[in-house]
Design a protein around this motif. Structure first.
Motif, PDB file in Angstrom:
ATOM      1  N   ALA A 133     -40.768  74.445  68.662  1.00  8.16           N
ATOM      2  CA  ALA A 133     -41.157  73.312  67.824  1.00  8.16           C
ATOM      3  C   ALA A 133     -40.871  73.592  66.348  1.00  8.16           C
ATOM      4  O   ALA A 133     -40.354  72.727  65.625  1.00  8.16           O
ATOM      5  N   GLU A 134     -41.190  74.801  65.881  1.00  6.15           N
ATOM      6  CA  GLU A 134     -40.937  75.144  64.481  1.00  6.15           C
ATOM      7  C   GLU A 134     -39.445  75.143  64.184  1.00  6.15           C
ATOM      8  O   GLU A 134     -39.012  74.670  63.127  1.00  6.15           O
ATOM      9  N   LEU A 135     -38.647  75.669  65.098  1.00  2.00           N
ATOM     10  CA  LEU A 135     -37.200  75.676  64.902  1.00  2.00           C
ATOM     11  C   LEU A 135     -36.641  74.259  64.928  1.00  2.00           C
ATOM     12  O   LEU A 135     -35.689  73.943  64.218  1.00  2.00           O
ATOM     13  N   THR A 136     -37.242  73.394  65.724  1.00  2.00           N
ATOM     14  CA  THR A 136     -36.829  71.993  65.742  1.00  2.00           C
ATOM     15  C   THR A 136     -37.073  71.352  64.377  1.00  2.00           C
ATOM     16  O   THR A 136     -36.210  70.624  63.853  1.00  2.00           O
ATOM     17  N   ARG A 137     -38.222  71.639  63.779  1.00  2.00           N
ATOM     18  CA  ARG A 137     -38.515  71.087  62.455  1.00  2.00           C
ATOM     19  C   ARG A 137     -37.541  71.593  61.397  1.00  2.00           C
ATOM     20  O   ARG A 137     -37.254  70.901  60.428  1.00  2.00           O
ATOM     21  N   LEU A 138     -37.038  72.814  61.588  1.00  2.00           N
ATOM     22  CA  LEU A 138     -36.049  73.372  60.662  1.00  2.00           C
ATOM     23  C   LEU A 138     -34.645  72.822  60.906  1.00  2.00           C
ATOM     24  O   LEU A 138     -33.714  73.150  60.179  1.00  2.00           O
ATOM     25  N   LEU A 159     -36.451  81.455  59.915  1.00  2.00           N
ATOM     26  CA  LEU A 159     -37.821  81.516  60.394  1.00  2.00           C
ATOM     27  C   LEU A 159     -38.353  82.948  60.329  1.00  2.00           C
ATOM     28  O   LEU A 159     -39.476  83.201  59.901  1.00  2.00           O
ATOM     29  N   ARG A 168     -44.338  76.941  70.709  1.00  2.00           N
ATOM     30  CA  ARG A 168     -44.577  76.711  69.279  1.00  2.00           C
ATOM     31  C   ARG A 168     -43.358  77.097  68.461  1.00  2.00           C
ATOM     32  O   ARG A 168     -42.961  76.386  67.518  1.00  2.00           O
ATOM     33  N   ALA A 169     -42.714  78.202  68.820  1.00  2.00           N
ATOM     34  CA  ALA A 169     -41.527  78.643  68.088  1.00  2.00           C
ATOM     35  C   ALA A 169     -40.400  77.620  68.214  1.00  2.00           C
ATOM     36  O   ALA A 169     -39.697  77.327  67.239  1.00  2.00           O
ATOM     37  N   ARG A 175     -41.802  84.852  65.618  1.00  2.00           N
ATOM     38  CA  ARG A 175     -41.767  84.908  64.153  1.00  2.00           C
ATOM     39  C   ARG A 175     -42.212  86.266  63.624  1.00  2.00           C
ATOM     40  O   ARG A 175     -41.779  86.710  62.564  1.00  2.00           O
TER      41      ARG A 175
END
Length: 304
Positions: free
Chosen positions: A209-214, A300, A206-207, A156
């Motif tokens: 996971a964040e992209l999955t949430r997006l 992101l 973690r990245a 990010r």
């Protein structure tokens, strides 16, 4: 479409690429080095599905040092060449030519093969977007797949270690901006190899996971040692080792992980002489392809 590709267990990115509406796929290195070579893990499946494959090497070699190649783009002092097996590479670094000779041998039905060669550190986002749009228009490209060896492409920007993300960020933003393309996919392979560039495994996971949430995660798949993609990739690396003066640590790390090497105590044969015991920590996640939507990653990076 075969019954296997109708299965809900097949990763979304493979189902997207298997769609009959996708006729031509462009595989591009995301950020230098052998990134474009890692795309060959997908080549046998794409060809089995009847796709035309266009390859772009956004690499650290200088196209100006490759002779007997076609100059296809020249703007703002940047030169792009279309390279063939008959081209003459820079003796110090020129994997594009040798990949072409490998493809000519292994896939003679679509020979002669070519690879577009362009220097990764010469581009801005607008310039690379114009280049890629010209490829899309010239070849009627339906899907673009960016391949990153490592995971610095999904950083990010506020992590403690970022690796070498500039070229990756330019690639992702450029592909996200393309028009007349049905699918824009980023694939990270070799997760954990960027520890050398101070990217932590925790930051990479973690990245994802964040992209999955997006809504940007398109699935992952591991390369089995006997799978067509793994065998094709390994054979290409052997071909490059025989003809090329440069041996990629990252590529051979991925190949070793596919074969089941683990830990840091022993150095796989292909890496001996390049690394010492204790320098590498191999694990199975390096043998996996993690697929993401390029636009989600662009969001992101923009902080949304």
């Amino acid at each position: 479409m075969s019954i296997i590709h109708e299965s809900s267990l097949v990763p979304t990115f493979l189902r997207k690429l298997a769609d009959p509406a996708i006729r031509t796929v462009m595989l591009c290195g995301c950020g230098g080095g052998f990134d474009f070579v890692h795309g060959l893990t997908l080549y046998p499946e794409l060809r089995r599905l009847g796709k035309t494959v266009v390859i772009g090497s956004y690499s650290f070699g200088l196209p100006s040092n490759i002779s007997e190649a076609d100059e296809v783009f020249a703007e703002d002092g940047v030169v792009v060449k279309r390279v063939w097996a008959s081209s003459v590479p820079d003796p110090r670094y020129g994997p594009e030519v040798h990949v072409c000779s490998f493809l000519d041998q292994r896939d003679p039905e679509s020979a002669p093969h070519s690879v577009y060669a362009y220097y990764a550190r010469a581009f801005t986002v607008p310039l690379l977007t114009r280049l890629y749009q010209s490829f899309v228009d010239a070849h009627a490209v339906d899907a673009v797949v960016l391949i990153d060896g490592g995971s610095d492409s999904i950083m990010r920007g506020d992590e403690e270690g970022l690796g070498d993300p500039i070229e990756d960020a330019v690639s992702v933003a450029s592909v996200a901006a393309l028009t007349r393309v049905q699918a824009k996919i980023l694939i990270s392979i070799g997760l954990g190899t960027d520890r050398f560039n101070h990217v932590s495994d925790a930051a990479s996971l973690r990245a994802i996971a964040e992209l999955t949430r997006l809504g940007g995660f398109l699935g992952s798949i591991a390369l089995e040692p006997s799978s067509p993609g793994a065998c094709f990739y390994r054979d290409c690396l052997d071909h490059l080792d025989q003809r090329h003066s440069f041996r990629s640590v990252l590529a051979n790390t991925i190949a070793a992980a596919v074969e089941g090497w683990f830990g840091r105590d022993h150095v796989p044969p292909a890496l001996r002489g390049r690394v010492s015991p204790g320098e590498l920590f191999l694990w199975p996640l390096m043998a996996m392809l993690w697929a993401l939507i390029a636009l989600a990653l662009s969001l992101l990076l923009g902080g949304t």
